[in-house]
Design an enzyme around this catalytic site. Structure first.
Site, short mmCIF file in Angstrom:
data_model
loop_
_atom_site.label_atom_id
_atom_site.label_comp_id
_atom_site.label_asym_id
_atom_site.label_seq_id
_atom_site.Cartn_x
_atom_site.Cartn_y
_atom_site.Cartn_z
N HIS A 138 -5.99 2.25 -2.73
CA HIS A 138 -4.69 2.05 -3.39
C HIS A 138 -3.85 1.16 -2.49
CE1 HIS A 138 -5.49 5.26 -6.39
NE2 HIS A 138 -6.19 5.79 -5.40
N LEU A 139 -3.52 -0.04 -2.97
CA LEU A 139 -2.78 -0.98 -2.13
C LEU A 139 -1.28 -0.98 -2.45
CD1 LEU A 139 -5.28 -3.98 -1.93
CD2 LEU A 139 -4.91 -2.15 -0.26
N ARG A 140 -0.91 -0.29 -3.53
CA ARG A 140 0.52 -0.05 -3.87
C ARG A 140 1.32 -1.28 -4.28
NH1 ARG A 140 -1.01 4.89 -4.76
NH2 ARG A 140 -0.99 6.31 -2.99
N ASN A 151 -3.21 2.08 -10.34
CA ASN A 151 -1.99 2.89 -10.52
C ASN A 151 -0.82 2.37 -9.68
OD1 ASN A 151 -3.18 3.78 -8.10
ND2 ASN A 151 -2.56 5.90 -8.38
N ASP A 171 -7.63 5.67 -12.64
CA ASP A 171 -7.61 6.50 -11.44
C ASP A 171 -6.21 6.95 -11.04
OD1 ASP A 171 -8.91 7.77 -9.16
OD2 ASP A 171 -7.68 6.39 -8.02
N HIS A 214 -14.53 9.82 -6.12
CA HIS A 214 -14.16 10.91 -5.19
C HIS A 214 -14.72 12.30 -5.54
CE1 HIS A 214 -10.96 11.27 -8.16
NE2 HIS A 214 -10.26 10.28 -7.68
N ASN A 265 -6.01 14.70 -3.84
CA ASN A 265 -6.55 15.02 -5.16
C ASN A 265 -7.78 14.18 -5.45
OD1 ASN A 265 -6.74 16.18 -7.66
ND2 ASN A 265 -5.32 14.76 -8.64
N ASP A 303 -10.70 6.16 -0.69
CA ASP A 303 -9.56 6.58 -1.52
C ASP A 303 -8.26 6.49 -0.71
OD1 ASP A 303 -8.04 7.37 -3.65
OD2 ASP A 303 -8.84 9.41 -3.79
N HIS A 308 1.25 6.96 1.38
CA HIS A 308 2.55 7.50 0.93
C HIS A 308 3.48 7.50 2.13
CE1 HIS A 308 1.28 8.74 -3.04
NE2 HIS A 308 0.22 9.36 -2.54
O1 DOR Z 1 -4.90 11.97 -3.64
C1 DOR Z 1 -4.84 11.09 -4.47
N1 DOR Z 1 -3.97 10.07 -4.33
N2 DOR Z 1 -5.63 11.16 -5.53
C2 DOR Z 1 -5.50 10.31 -6.56
O2 DOR Z 1 -6.25 10.42 -7.49
C3 DOR Z 1 -4.47 9.28 -6.55
C4 DOR Z 1 -4.05 8.94 -5.19
C5 DOR Z 1 -2.78 8.16 -5.13
O3 DOR Z 1 -2.65 7.15 -5.85
O4 DOR Z 1 -1.90 8.51 -4.33
ZN ZN Z 2 -8.60 9.40 -8.27
#
Ligand code: DOR
Ligand code: ZN
Length: 433
Positions: free
Chosen positions: A62-64, A94, A152, A232, A278, A305, A309
């Site tokens: 996830h590169l945000r 996402n 995802d 995952h 998750n 994954d 954050h």
């Molecule tokens: O822990 C997680 N973080 N699981 C996910 O499925 C999404 C991801 C996120 O985008 O932070």
């Molecule tokens: Zn996921």
């Protein structure tokens, strides 16, 4: 450039031998026994004592960007990738906005090209806004460079929509990546449901919340003949379902993440929100089953994954904190433990961290064959180092492995023949010896 004397590990060619590697025009020009390629007039990297592998590929990050640049940008995320030995990553959709239109994929690729640190392959959303209501335009997205589709972060709760997604993806030969989770069964759960959640007084997420959806999506893959990839994987039951589906000839692949074979739900013990992820960290038995799945091939790939954050989402009471941990800079070190422990051979590990991801997503790379892109990772297998999240290239610090001592790390990463990350001192130190 000539890279001399490294132990070359290339699972695609069943190669594990000292070799010299000549690069030209961003590609691998020649692979030849040590001492057979003249160094005159060339930049020479002395790499004796190091392992040279195809550039590592992380198929789940996830590169945000766009939208949450305070957590990570494509530049900081790809710098973290390069530091961790990764030459390519697949970026999950996402973001904000969700990557549900070709323009977002194009934007991501432009930003990645401008940063010039790692190849970034967008994963397009299955549904508009990942709301699970209507499908996005897979064809446009494929044209814009998307290599797979996924919602995802969320499951596709409607079995009918998932069926249609698999059928639609099949016409474009795109794999569908399943975030396997039954949201109703997950409920308000924040960690694995078991003894630890009971002790801590936290609501649990049962293993069945994952397994039900893995089973459903396998059934739908069977119905549609489409390519399904399970993201995952964290439970013993999910590993077994995938193993059986493979034995029955389904077109299914699967990944797990280093935290699922490095940590259990015990890591949540001190209410450490960095261990909130998750799917959740599971039990010792699950951890053992994940390792066995990697060993016997039920699990094809290891992906981090990487889910950055900020403290805004993590310095909170456990229930309120966001799910996710960062992994790009610890993935290789944690995964090498599988080699040190004898679970996987080095070649098997590299296949799971490069070749198999390339095959699943249809990417160039994953091999050191002549003519392949000069995407390379030089690894010092013996190097012990202490994880210091404060020093990460990633913008975020949500790492549950801070302070751990790991053995083995990437000391140089090249993308298209260009050095994107290097610990020059480590290379020359080993190179001289
Ligand atoms: O822990 C997680 N973080 N699981 C996910 O499925 C999404 C991801 C996120 O985008 O932070
Ligand atoms: Zn996921």
């Amino acid at each position: 450039m000539l890279i001399k004397g490294a132990l070359v590990v290339d699972p695609a060619q069943a190669l594990e031998a000292p070799m010299d590697l000549l690069l030209a025009d961003g590609k691998i020009a020649l692979l030849s026994p040590p001492g057979t390629i003249p160094g005159e007039g060339r930049r020479v990297v002395e790499a004796r004592g190091l392992v040279l592998t195809p550039g590592l590929i992380d198929m789940h990050v996830h590169l945000r960007e766009p939208g949450e640049e305070y957590k990570e940008t494509i530049e900081t995320g790809t710098r973290a990738a390069a530091q961790g030995g990764f030459t390519a990553v697949a970026a999950m959709p996402n973001t904000s906005p969700v990557n549900d239109t070709a323009s977002v994929s194009r934007y991501i690729r432009e930003q990645a090209a401008a940063a010039g640190l790692a190849r970034v392959y967008p994963v397009a959303a299955i549904s508009m806004g990942s709301r699970g209501e209507s499908l996005s335009e897979f064809g446009d997205q494929k044209e814009a460079g998307a290599v797979a589709v996924s919602d995802d972060g969320k499951p596709v709760m409607s079995s009918m929509l998932m069926r249609r997604a698999l059928e639609y993806a099949r016409t474009f030969d795109l794999p569908v990546i399943s975030h396997s989770e039954d949201l109703q069964l997950r409920g308000q759960g924040v960690m694995h449901e078991g003894l630890v959640s009971l002790t801590l007084g936290l609501k649990g997420i049962p293993a069945a919340a994952e397994e039900i959806m893995v089973f459903r999506d396998l059934a739908l893959a069977g119905l549609t003949g489409a390519r399904l990839h399970i993201a995952h994987v964290s439970t013993a039951g999910a590993v077994e379902l995938i193993r059986r589906a493979k034995a029955a000839g389904f077109k299914v692949s699967a990944e797990t993440a280093p935290h699922y074979f490095s940590l259990t739900d015990a890591a949540v013990g001190g209410y450490d929100t960095n261990a909130k992820v998750n799917p959740p960290l599971r039990t010792e038995a699950d951890l053992a089953a994940i390792k066995e799945g990697l060993r016997d091939g039920a699990l094809d790939a290891i992906a981090s994954d990487h889910a950055p954050h900020s403290t805004l989402e993590k310095d909170l009471e456990f229930e309120a904190a966001a799910f996710g941990l960062i992994g790009l800079e610890t993935s290789l070190g944690l995964s090498l433990k599988l080699v040190h422990e004898g679970v996987l051979s080095l070649s098997q590990l590299i296949a799971k961290m490069s070749l198999n991801a390339a095959r699943i997503l249809g990417l160039p790379g994953g091999t050191l064959a002549v003519g392949a892109p000069a995407d390379l990772t030089l690894i010092d297998l013996d190097r012990e180092w202490t994880v210091d999240a404060g020093k990460f290239a990633s913008k975020s610090r949500n790492c549950p492995f801070h302070g751990w001592t790991l053995k083995g790390r990437a000391v140089m990463t090249l993308v298209g023949g260009k050095i994107v990350s290097s610990e020059q001192s480590a290379v020359s130190r080993k190179g001289r010896g």
